[in-house]
Write a protein that holds these residues in place. Structure first.
Motif, PDB file in Angstrom:
ATOM      1  N   PRO A   1      -0.078  -5.394   8.975  1.00  0.00           N
ATOM      2  CA  PRO A   1       0.197  -6.780   9.359  1.00  0.00           C
ATOM      3  C   PRO A   1      -0.800  -7.794   8.799  1.00  0.00           C
ATOM      4  O   PRO A   1      -0.400  -8.884   8.379  1.00  0.00           O
ATOM      5  CB  PRO A   1       0.140  -6.731  10.894  1.00  0.00           C
ATOM      6  N   LYS A   2      -2.091  -7.445   8.772  1.00  0.00           N
ATOM      7  CA  LYS A   2      -3.080  -8.392   8.258  1.00  0.00           C
ATOM      8  C   LYS A   2      -2.867  -8.646   6.771  1.00  0.00           C
ATOM      9  O   LYS A   2      -2.932  -9.792   6.309  1.00  0.00           O
ATOM     10  CB  LYS A   2      -4.501  -7.872   8.512  1.00  0.00           C
ATOM     11  N   ALA A   3      -2.626  -7.575   6.013  1.00  0.00           N
ATOM     12  CA  ALA A   3      -2.379  -7.732   4.575  1.00  0.00           C
ATOM     13  C   ALA A   3      -1.064  -8.459   4.343  1.00  0.00           C
ATOM     14  O   ALA A   3      -0.955  -9.301   3.439  1.00  0.00           O
ATOM     15  CB  ALA A   3      -2.354  -6.370   3.890  1.00  0.00           C
ATOM     16  N   GLY A   4      -0.066  -8.146   5.179  1.00  0.00           N
ATOM     17  CA  GLY A   4       1.221  -8.817   5.055  1.00  0.00           C
ATOM     18  C   GLY A   4       1.087 -10.313   5.276  1.00  0.00           C
ATOM     19  O   GLY A   4       1.670 -11.120   4.543  1.00  0.00           O
ATOM     20  N   LEU A   5       0.295 -10.693   6.270  1.00  0.00           N
ATOM     21  CA  LEU A   5       0.086 -12.106   6.558  1.00  0.00           C
ATOM     22  C   LEU A   5      -0.710 -12.775   5.438  1.00  0.00           C
ATOM     23  O   LEU A   5      -0.483 -13.942   5.110  1.00  0.00           O
ATOM     24  CB  LEU A   5      -0.642 -12.269   7.897  1.00  0.00           C
ATOM     25  N   ALA A   6      -1.636 -12.022   4.841  1.00  0.00           N
ATOM     26  CA  ALA A   6      -2.419 -12.557   3.717  1.00  0.00           C
ATOM     27  C   ALA A   6      -1.499 -12.860   2.535  1.00  0.00           C
ATOM     28  O   ALA A   6      -1.657 -13.883   1.855  1.00  0.00           O
ATOM     29  CB  ALA A   6      -3.498 -11.562   3.308  1.00  0.00           C
ATOM     30  N   ILE A   7      -0.536 -11.984   2.298  1.00  0.00           N
ATOM     31  CA  ILE A   7       0.429 -12.223   1.224  1.00  0.00           C
ATOM     32  C   ILE A   7       1.290 -13.430   1.568  1.00  0.00           C
ATOM     33  O   ILE A   7       1.585 -14.268   0.710  1.00  0.00           O
ATOM     34  CB  ILE A   7       1.308 -10.980   0.989  1.00  0.00           C
ATOM     35  N   MET A   8       1.676 -13.552   2.829  1.00  0.00           N
ATOM     36  CA  MET A   8       2.478 -14.698   3.263  1.00  0.00           C
ATOM     37  C   MET A   8       1.716 -16.011   3.078  1.00  0.00           C
ATOM     38  O   MET A   8       2.327 -17.074   2.968  1.00  0.00           O
ATOM     39  CB  MET A   8       2.877 -14.542   4.741  1.00  0.00           C
TER      40      MET A   8
END
Length: 200
Positions: free
Chosen positions: A84-91
């Protein structure tokens, strides 16, 4: 699972917003740096589409302004190595449409600019999601056939310009970005990829 929350915007701190529902319950919801939810002011009523991440030592909510953003986030975290943290960083790299464009164009270099996302993970995101993200509308070819492009430019450049405008950029921004690409006789995908680098 908590999928949607409506309430009063209280404040933003530490990468998360806090909203209070009508029942008086305050929810801390992590959002991307580019989320339109951050334009809200204290006291505004906002609606947030949420993803609830549950692990052994706690739970966390991740929020998005619309379902499109939420679904893209869920696609991202379905990739092995993207939490989730990496996903949000990509977002946080841009709008959902812009991120889809980056993925569709195979631009792993841009994905790897996200905090906590390495080159291999970025390449895995491209590999697994390139054919899944709906970056361009199905009627793209119809728009081009209707003559929305600039006749003085190549067909590939025109297609790239139209693609960028569907991703949220203004026509002026799209034309400027595509014009900055010096290469000739390359694919539409390559024009989009290089233009996105210029815009970022």
């Amino acid at each position: 699972m908590i999928r949607f929350i409506r309430g009063e915007y209280l404040y933003y701190k530490g990468g998360a917003i806090v909203i209070e529902t009508g029942a008086g319950i305050g929810f801390r919801i992590f959002v991307s740096d580019t989320s339109s939810l951050l334009t809200a002011r204290e006291g505004d009523e906002i609606a947030v589409h949420t993803y609830m991440h549950v692990k052994e030592d706690g739970m966390a909510l991740y929020g998005f302004a619309d379902e499109d953003g939420l679904l893209l986030f869920e696609q991202l975290i379905s990739v092995n190595g993207v939490g989730p943290k990496a996903g949000l960083a990509i977002m946080s790299l841009g709008t959902p449409g812009q991120i889809k464009g980056i993925i569709a164009s195979g631009d792993a270099a841009s994905i790897s600019q996200a905090q906590g996302v390495g080159k291999k993970t970025a390449e895995r995101v491209i590999l697994e999601l390139k054919d899944k993200v709906n970056a361009l509308p199905e009627d793209m070819s119809g728009a081009l056939a209707a003559g929305t492009g600039n006749a003085s430019l190549s067909g590939e450049r025109n297609e790239a310009i139209v693609a960028l405008t569907t991703l949220g950029y203004s026509k002026k921004e799209a034309e400027s970005a595509v014009s900055s690409v010096q290469d000739e006789d390359i694919s539409t995908e390559e024009y989009i990829k290089k233009a996105l680098r210029y815009l970022m």
